[in-house]
Design a protein around this motif. Structure first.
Motif, short mmCIF file in Angstrom:
data_model
loop_
_atom_site.label_atom_id
_atom_site.label_comp_id
_atom_site.label_asym_id
_atom_site.label_seq_id
_atom_site.Cartn_x
_atom_site.Cartn_y
_atom_site.Cartn_z
N MET A 18 0.94 -1.30 0.10
CA MET A 18 0.09 -0.09 -0.03
C MET A 18 0.89 1.21 0.01
O MET A 18 1.83 1.22 0.73
N ALA A 19 0.42 2.33 -0.96
CA ALA A 19 1.36 3.35 -0.90
C ALA A 19 1.24 3.99 0.38
O ALA A 19 0.25 4.34 1.05
N ARG A 20 2.31 4.71 0.56
CA ARG A 20 2.28 5.68 2.06
C ARG A 20 2.33 7.01 1.50
O ARG A 20 2.80 7.51 0.38
N GLY A 21 2.06 8.14 2.56
CA GLY A 21 2.08 9.39 2.07
C GLY A 21 3.25 10.01 2.08
O GLY A 21 3.42 10.87 1.16
N GLY A 22 4.42 9.44 2.59
CA GLY A 22 5.95 9.81 2.14
C GLY A 22 6.81 9.18 3.05
O GLY A 22 6.51 8.04 3.67
N ILE A 23 8.16 9.40 2.60
CA ILE A 23 9.13 8.47 3.40
C ILE A 23 9.96 9.40 3.94
O ILE A 23 10.15 10.47 3.60
N ASN A 24 10.95 8.63 4.78
CA ASN A 24 11.98 9.35 5.77
C ASN A 24 13.13 8.55 6.01
O ASN A 24 13.32 7.24 5.23
N LYS A 25 14.26 8.86 6.44
CA LYS A 25 15.52 8.34 6.74
C LYS A 25 14.96 6.96 7.57
O LYS A 25 15.64 5.87 7.33
N ALA A 26 14.44 6.89 8.62
CA ALA A 26 13.79 5.85 9.32
C ALA A 26 13.37 4.59 8.60
O ALA A 26 13.59 3.35 8.67
N LEU A 27 12.17 5.21 7.74
CA LEU A 27 11.57 4.10 6.86
C LEU A 27 12.54 3.40 5.85
O LEU A 27 12.44 2.20 5.62
N VAL A 28 13.50 4.20 5.33
CA VAL A 28 14.42 3.70 4.48
C VAL A 28 15.20 2.71 5.12
O VAL A 28 15.74 1.51 4.72
N ALA A 29 15.88 2.98 6.31
CA ALA A 29 16.55 2.24 6.99
C ALA A 29 16.10 0.84 7.38
O ALA A 29 16.25 -0.20 7.38
N LYS A 30 14.79 0.96 7.64
CA LYS A 30 14.01 -0.09 8.08
C LYS A 30 13.71 -1.11 6.87
O LYS A 30 13.76 -2.37 7.09
#
Length: 339
Positions: free
Chosen positions: A1-13
């Motif tokens: 499912m598409a999310r509203g935006g990404i950040n550094k923590a989501l990329v690391a996870k």
């Protein structure tokens, strides 16, 4: 499912999740893990920052605690195991490809051997074809010589045919003049016959008129008139016989014309055949001479018919004189009582 935006923590996870599955943590794999959200440039930038942070942490091991070191060791061991697994899998895949290439090389080698055999067969066939071509070339040369000889024979035959054709044309010219003379003679005979027939018919009409006058005027001379009628009937019968003879002669003349036309057609056919069979020219000349004799015979018959017709005309003149004498005597006997 598409999310509203990404950040550094989501990329690391997402990076850790991809590594945990033993996959290569590429930008596309991480973007798929994020649910196809975020731009590749942003993910690349976050991955670069994470790599710099990891490098900073690995460089400064003194700053790390014992649990973190153990975690790093386990991760390193896990990464080594996964690397060995990837290497083993790549080696197995390589060996499988190598076996396929070996089999394909063997098949290509066998196919190359077959191609060499086919090449040898084709070379033998080429040699045979060259031999056959040489033989055919020699045969063609022989045929050319035969053709030249045939051309020369054809030229001589053509010259002979032209000579025979000139002879035939000369004969045709003679026969044409003969036909024209015959046609002229036939027209003159026909004209003379028509004139004689008209004159005879006119004389018969006059005789019939005089006989009717005699029948009305002289009743006492019935016996003489009866005999005169009989003579007249016989004269008419003889005239009819003469007409029949004339018709027979006309029929014969017509048949002679037909024979001449048939002879002309036959001569034309023979002229055409002469181009193929020059040897039959002498026989055609003989046939033409025979036709000329037939034509002369027909002319002789026409002359005989003319003589016979002259005899009939003389006999008819005698009969006319007899009738005139009878009529004069009848008039004289008719005039005597009046005197």
């Amino acid at each position: 499912m598409a999310r509203g935006g990404i950040n550094k923590a989501l990329v690391a996870k997402a990076h850790q999740a991809v590594l945990a599955r033993g996959e290569n943590p590429s930008i596309d794999a991480i973007r798929i893990e994020l649910g196809n959200t975020g731009s590749k440039s942003t993910i690349h930038r976050y991955l670069k920052e994470l790599e710099e942070e990891a490098s900073t942490r690995m460089d400064d091991e003194a700053l790390l605690s014992q649990p973190i070191r153990e975690l790093i060791a386990r991760l390193a061991s896990r990464l080594q195991e996964e690397a060995h697994g990837i290497v083993d899998e790549s080696k197995s895949h390589y060996e499988h490809q190598l076996n396929e290439l070996s089999e394909r090389y063997a098949a290509l080698t066998q196919e190359a051997g077959q191609m060499v055999d086919q090449h040898n067969v084709l070379e033998r066939r080429l040699d045979e074809t060259c031999s056959e071509l040489s033989a055919k070339s020699a045969a063609c040369d022989a045929l050319d010589k035969q053709l030249n000889a045939a051309t020369q024979r054809e030229a001589s035959t053509t010259a002979l045919l032209k000579e025979k054709q000139a002879h035939i044309e000369s004969l045709e010219e003679k026969h044409r003049h003969g036909r024209e003379a015959l046609e002229h003679y036939r027209e003159s005979v026909k004209e003379q016959r028509d004139q004689d027939q008209c004159r005879h018919e006119h004389q018969i009409q006059q005789l019939q008129a005089e006989i009717r006058t005699l029948n009305q005027a002289i009743s006492v001379k019935q016996g003489d008139l009866t005999q005169l009628n009989k003579d007249n009937a016989r004269l008419v019968s003889e005239l009819n016989a003469a007409r029949k003879v004339t018709q027979d002669l006309e029929s014969k003349l017509t048949r002679a014309d037909t024979k001449l036309e048939d002879a002309n057609k036959q001569l034309q056919t023979q002229s055409a055949d002469l181009q193929q069979y020059a040897d039959s020219a002498q026989r055609q000349a003989s046939q033409i001479d025979e036709l000329t004799q037939r034509l002369e015979s027909a002319q002789s018959k026409v002359q005989d018919f003319t003589v016979s017709q002259a005899k009939l005309e003389a006999e008819l003149s005698v009969k006319n004189d007899m009738i005139e004498r009878l009529m004069a005597e009848n008039r004289r006997q008719h005039d005597e009582p009046a005197t």
